[in-house]
Design a protein around this motif. Structure first.
Motif, PDB file in Angstrom:
ATOM      1  N   TRP A 144      -3.203   1.932   0.436  1.00  0.00           N
ATOM      2  CA  TRP A 144      -3.483   0.702   1.170  1.00  0.00           C
ATOM      3  C   TRP A 144      -2.148   0.069   1.561  1.00  0.00           C
ATOM      4  O   TRP A 144      -1.239  -0.041   0.725  1.00  0.00           O
ATOM      5  CB  TRP A 144      -4.273  -0.286   0.311  1.00  0.00           C
ATOM      6  CG  TRP A 144      -5.717   0.067   0.119  1.00  0.00           C
ATOM      7  CD1 TRP A 144      -6.276   0.720  -0.946  1.00  0.00           C
ATOM      8  CD2 TRP A 144      -6.789  -0.230   1.012  1.00  0.00           C
ATOM      9  NE1 TRP A 144      -7.632   0.845  -0.766  1.00  0.00           N
ATOM     10  CE2 TRP A 144      -7.975   0.275   0.430  1.00  0.00           C
ATOM     11  CE3 TRP A 144      -6.883  -0.870   2.252  1.00  0.00           C
ATOM     12  CZ2 TRP A 144      -9.227   0.152   1.042  1.00  0.00           C
ATOM     13  CZ3 TRP A 144      -8.124  -0.986   2.851  1.00  0.00           C
ATOM     14  CH2 TRP A 144      -9.279  -0.482   2.251  1.00  0.00           C
ATOM     15  N   ARG A 169      -0.458  -3.205   4.307  1.00  0.00           N
ATOM     16  CA  ARG A 169      -0.819  -4.400   5.063  1.00  0.00           C
ATOM     17  C   ARG A 169       0.322  -4.789   5.987  1.00  0.00           C
ATOM     18  O   ARG A 169       1.483  -4.457   5.736  1.00  0.00           O
ATOM     19  CB  ARG A 169      -1.171  -5.554   4.127  1.00  0.00           C
ATOM     20  CG  ARG A 169      -0.012  -6.082   3.287  1.00  0.00           C
ATOM     21  CD  ARG A 169      -0.526  -7.115   2.291  1.00  0.00           C
ATOM     22  NE  ARG A 169       0.558  -7.678   1.490  1.00  0.00           N
ATOM     23  CZ  ARG A 169       0.374  -8.525   0.490  1.00  0.00           C
ATOM     24  NH1 ARG A 169      -0.861  -8.907   0.145  1.00  0.00           N
ATOM     25  NH2 ARG A 169       1.405  -9.004  -0.178  1.00  0.00           N
ATOM     26  N   VAL A 212       0.807  -1.641  -0.432  1.00  0.00           N
ATOM     27  CA  VAL A 212       0.010  -2.475  -1.327  1.00  0.00           C
ATOM     28  C   VAL A 212      -0.395  -1.692  -2.583  1.00  0.00           C
ATOM     29  O   VAL A 212      -0.149  -2.144  -3.700  1.00  0.00           O
ATOM     30  CB  VAL A 212      -1.261  -2.998  -0.615  1.00  0.00           C
ATOM     31  CG1 VAL A 212      -2.136  -3.789  -1.594  1.00  0.00           C
ATOM     32  CG2 VAL A 212      -0.890  -3.847   0.591  1.00  0.00           C
ATOM     33  N   TYR A 240       0.822  -0.036  -7.694  1.00  0.00           N
ATOM     34  CA  TYR A 240       0.652  -1.296  -6.942  1.00  0.00           C
ATOM     35  C   TYR A 240       2.001  -1.884  -6.574  1.00  0.00           C
ATOM     36  O   TYR A 240       2.983  -1.729  -7.305  1.00  0.00           O
ATOM     37  CB  TYR A 240      -0.112  -2.321  -7.794  1.00  0.00           C
ATOM     38  CG  TYR A 240      -1.521  -1.930  -8.149  1.00  0.00           C
ATOM     39  CD1 TYR A 240      -1.818  -1.354  -9.379  1.00  0.00           C
ATOM     40  CD2 TYR A 240      -2.567  -2.151  -7.250  1.00  0.00           C
ATOM     41  CE1 TYR A 240      -3.115  -1.002  -9.705  1.00  0.00           C
ATOM     42  CE2 TYR A 240      -3.866  -1.802  -7.575  1.00  0.00           C
ATOM     43  CZ  TYR A 240      -4.132  -1.221  -8.794  1.00  0.00           C
ATOM     44  OH  TYR A 240      -5.425  -0.872  -9.121  1.00  0.00           O
ATOM     45  N   VAL A 286       1.163  -7.799  -5.748  1.00  0.00           N
ATOM     46  CA  VAL A 286      -0.296  -7.831  -5.901  1.00  0.00           C
ATOM     47  C   VAL A 286      -0.738  -7.397  -7.296  1.00  0.00           C
ATOM     48  O   VAL A 286      -1.930  -7.457  -7.611  1.00  0.00           O
ATOM     49  CB  VAL A 286      -0.992  -6.943  -4.841  1.00  0.00           C
ATOM     50  CG1 VAL A 286      -0.515  -7.306  -3.444  1.00  0.00           C
ATOM     51  CG2 VAL A 286      -0.790  -5.464  -5.120  1.00  0.00           C
ATOM     52  N   LEU A 333      -9.598  -7.603  -3.948  1.00  0.00           N
ATOM     53  CA  LEU A 333      -8.557  -8.610  -3.809  1.00  0.00           C
ATOM     54  C   LEU A 333      -9.025  -9.883  -4.505  1.00  0.00           C
ATOM     55  O   LEU A 333     -10.015 -10.493  -4.081  1.00  0.00           O
ATOM     56  CB  LEU A 333      -8.294  -8.920  -2.334  1.00  0.00           C
ATOM     57  CG  LEU A 333      -7.519  -7.944  -1.463  1.00  0.00           C
ATOM     58  CD1 LEU A 333      -8.131  -6.553  -1.453  1.00  0.00           C
ATOM     59  CD2 LEU A 333      -7.406  -8.459  -0.049  1.00  0.00           C
ATOM     60  N   ASP A 368      -1.042 -13.354   1.384  1.00  0.00           N
ATOM     61  CA  ASP A 368      -1.822 -12.124   1.461  1.00  0.00           C
ATOM     62  C   ASP A 368      -2.449 -11.931   2.835  1.00  0.00           C
ATOM     63  O   ASP A 368      -3.043 -10.870   3.108  1.00  0.00           O
ATOM     64  CB  ASP A 368      -2.929 -12.114   0.408  1.00  0.00           C
ATOM     65  CG  ASP A 368      -2.397 -12.097  -1.015  1.00  0.00           C
ATOM     66  OD1 ASP A 368      -2.946 -12.816  -1.865  1.00  0.00           O
ATOM     67  OD2 ASP A 368      -1.423 -11.356  -1.269  1.00  0.00           O
ATOM     68  N   TYR A 396      -5.089  -5.183   6.851  1.00  0.00           N
ATOM     69  CA  TYR A 396      -5.013  -4.195   5.785  1.00  0.00           C
ATOM     70  C   TYR A 396      -5.485  -2.839   6.307  1.00  0.00           C
ATOM     71  O   TYR A 396      -6.544  -2.741   6.942  1.00  0.00           O
ATOM     72  CB  TYR A 396      -5.874  -4.624   4.599  1.00  0.00           C
ATOM     73  CG  TYR A 396      -5.229  -5.727   3.787  1.00  0.00           C
ATOM     74  CD1 TYR A 396      -5.119  -7.020   4.294  1.00  0.00           C
ATOM     75  CD2 TYR A 396      -4.714  -5.470   2.516  1.00  0.00           C
ATOM     76  CE1 TYR A 396      -4.511  -8.025   3.563  1.00  0.00           C
ATOM     77  CE2 TYR A 396      -4.109  -6.471   1.775  1.00  0.00           C
ATOM     78  CZ  TYR A 396      -4.009  -7.744   2.299  1.00  0.00           C
ATOM     79  OH  TYR A 396      -3.399  -8.741   1.566  1.00  0.00           O
TER      80      TYR A 396
END
Length: 125
Positions: free
Chosen positions: A36, A38, A48, A60, A64, A83, A90, A94
């Motif tokens: 992931w 963003r 992410v 991670y 986050v 999330l 944030d 994404y």
């Protein structure tokens, strides 16, 4: 042909939660690393989270950690990003993506070769 489709984004207040989904076709999430990323307006795309099911625990971004959680549903060939405790920083589009890169390269977006179209997350103050 690989296709990744994200969903679940939206507008949420500070401290709220969202669950993003990434439905994959043309590949098995069991055998790829799924990541992931963003991208906020005017900023570069940033890592992410990522995980490969045969490779142990997820990785991670520090920003986050403790708030976002990576999970999978193999039957649906879908990965999720939960999330929680969302903050204005944030806010971003994404994206999910796939790679076969080694763990040390998971944070590098240039190592991913299949990308979804993205889903917008907006956190309002």
């Amino acid at each position: 042909q690989v296709n990744l489709v994200e969903s679940g984004g939206g507008l949420v207040q500070i401290g709220g939660s969202l669950r993003l989904s990434c439905a994959a076709s043309g590949l098995s999430i069991r055998t790829y690393t799924m990541g992931w990323f963003r991208q906020a307006p005017g900023k570069e795309r940033e890592f992410v989270a990522a995980r490969r099911q045969s490779g142990g625990y997820p990785v991670y971004a520090e920003s986050v950690m403790g708030r976002f959680t990576f999970s999978v549903d193999n039957a649906r060939n879908t990965v999720f990003l939960q999330l929680n405790d969302l903050k204005p920083e944030d806010t971003a589009v994404y994206f999910c993506a796939s790679t076969r890169a080694v763990r040390s390269a998971w944070r590098d977006d240039s190592q991913y070769y299949n990308w979804g179209q993205g889903t917008q997350v907006t956190v309002s103050s």
